[in-house]
Design an enzyme around this catalytic site. Structure first.
Site, PDB file in Angstrom:
ATOM      1  N   ASP A 155       0.815  -1.215   0.000  1.00 58.97           N
ATOM      2  CA  ASP A 155       0.000   0.000   0.000  1.00 58.97           C
ATOM      3  C   ASP A 155       0.850   1.267   0.000  1.00 58.97           C
ATOM      4  O   ASP A 155       2.068   1.213   0.170  1.00 58.97           O
ATOM      5  CB  ASP A 155      -0.964  -0.013   1.192  1.00 58.97           C
ATOM      6  N   ASP A 197      -7.751  -2.666  13.957  1.00 59.85           N
ATOM      7  CA  ASP A 197      -9.116  -2.916  13.492  1.00 59.85           C
ATOM      8  C   ASP A 197      -9.191  -4.160  12.595  1.00 59.85           C
ATOM      9  O   ASP A 197     -10.213  -4.433  11.983  1.00 59.85           O
ATOM     10  CB  ASP A 197      -9.658  -1.688  12.741  1.00 59.85           C
ATOM     11  N   HIS A 237      -7.260  -4.690   9.913  1.00 57.44           N
ATOM     12  CA  HIS A 237      -6.910  -4.481   8.503  1.00 57.44           C
ATOM     13  C   HIS A 237      -5.629  -5.219   8.120  1.00 57.44           C
ATOM     14  O   HIS A 237      -4.757  -5.449   8.963  1.00 57.44           O
ATOM     15  CB  HIS A 237      -6.828  -2.984   8.147  1.00 57.44           C
ATOM     16  N   GLU A 281      -9.599  -1.871   5.109  1.00 50.42           N
ATOM     17  CA  GLU A 281     -10.260  -1.566   6.369  1.00 50.42           C
ATOM     18  C   GLU A 281     -11.568  -2.364   6.507  1.00 50.42           C
ATOM     19  O   GLU A 281     -12.103  -2.851   5.496  1.00 50.42           O
ATOM     20  CB  GLU A 281     -10.582  -0.061   6.418  1.00 50.42           C
TER      21      GLU A 281
HETATM   22  P1  PGA Z   1       2.294  -2.007  12.933  1.00 49.69           P
HETATM   23  O1  PGA Z   1       1.139  -1.859  11.863  1.00 49.69           O
HETATM   24  O2  PGA Z   1       3.240  -3.052  12.433  1.00 49.69           O
HETATM   25  O3  PGA Z   1       2.912  -0.654  12.978  1.00 49.69           O
HETATM   26  O4  PGA Z   1       1.643  -2.389  14.228  1.00 49.69           O
HETATM   27  C1  PGA Z   1       0.526  -2.961  11.336  1.00 49.69           C
HETATM   28  C2  PGA Z   1      -0.554  -2.539  10.401  1.00 49.69           C
HETATM   29  O5  PGA Z   1      -1.266  -1.557  10.682  1.00 49.69           O
HETATM   30  O6  PGA Z   1      -0.719  -3.196   9.360  1.00 49.69           O
END
Ligand code: PGA
Length: 238
Positions: free
Chosen positions: A68, A138, A140, A145
């Site tokens: 992304d 959440d 994702h 999302e």
């Molecule tokens: P993080 O993020 O590794 O910073 O916890 C993971 C994500 O949001 O995909």
């Protein structure tokens, strides 16, 4: 099939994750890796850089596709995921950065068209051999999302408030976090031959449990991984 590895520390998670990626590169030097940003994969990338410096891994034929990118940020912007990848991995190993590394273009005039081109490019390389994933609070994966349906294609998204809040730690002010992004959809992720999901910290425990053992629903996007034939999850509480 899902393999769940709970390890004691973030260092162990990072070493184990790097070993799995290194094995894929060793068995197929021209492999296609799907890569992720976020804080969790940084230790994996550090280990891969050390492995490269020790002559244990060769990135010269490896092709990468990132999950992304924020909309409206170019690769020079320090908050962009292109910048993150260059600085946390690509600049430190012998990958052909110009030709073989791909991050969706968040500056594209039409992010829908960019998504179609990105998926076509992934397919032209025969799909992804290993997809690295983090998981959001959440649920994702990438920037997919919680929603009413799963989206197959790489597509533009509006970020959830919880994602913006979680990512605000990387920005000077919360208002600076872009509200839109482009993300690989579930099609390319689920078509990956192998998936490696990494999660670190007590705060990820509940959503991980929901994703791996709860109902399969687009309200918990990572739950779709229950349908994938080859997923490894590495979790460390600290
Ligand atoms: P993080 O993020 O590794 O910073 O916890 C993971 C994500 O949001 O995909």
């Amino acid at each position: 099939m899902l393999t769940y590895l709970q390890v004691a520390t973030y260092e162990e998670l990072s070493r184990k994750g790097a070993d799995i990626i290194r094995e894929v590169i060793t068995s197929k030097p021209q492999c296609v890796l799907g890569l992720a940003t976020g804080s969790t994969p940084i230790g994996i990338y550090d280990n891969l850089i050390s492995d490269y410096q020790a002559g244990k891994v060769d990135f010269s034929s490896v092709v990468t596709f990132n999950l992304d990118e924020y909309a409206g940020l170019d690769g020079e912007n320090e908050q962009s995921y292109r910048y993150f990848m260059d600085h946390h991995l690509f600049n430190h190993v012998n990958i052909n950065k110009e030709q073989n590394t791909n991050v969706p273009d968040g500056m594209a005039f039409d992010l829908m068209v960019e998504g179609i081109c990105y998926d076509t490019l992934i397919e032209s390389f025969g799909g992804i051999d290993l997809q690295l994933l983090g998981i959001g609070l959440d649920g994702h994966i990438g920037f997919n999302e919680p929603d009413d349906c799963f989206t197959k294609e790489t597509h533009p998204v509006t970020l959830d408030e919880s994602t913006i809040e979680a990512n605000a730690r990387f920005f000077e002010r919360k208002e600076d976090v872009p509200t839109k992004a482009i993300t690989m959809g579930m099609g390319s992720i689920m078509a990956a031959k192998q998936i490696l999901l990494v999660a670190n910290g007590e705060k990820k425990k509940a959503i991980l449990e929901k994703a791996l053992n709860g109902p399969i629903t687009p309200r918990v996007p990572a739950s779709i991984l229950q349908l994938h034939p080859n997923v490894t999850v590495i979790y460390s509480e600290v």
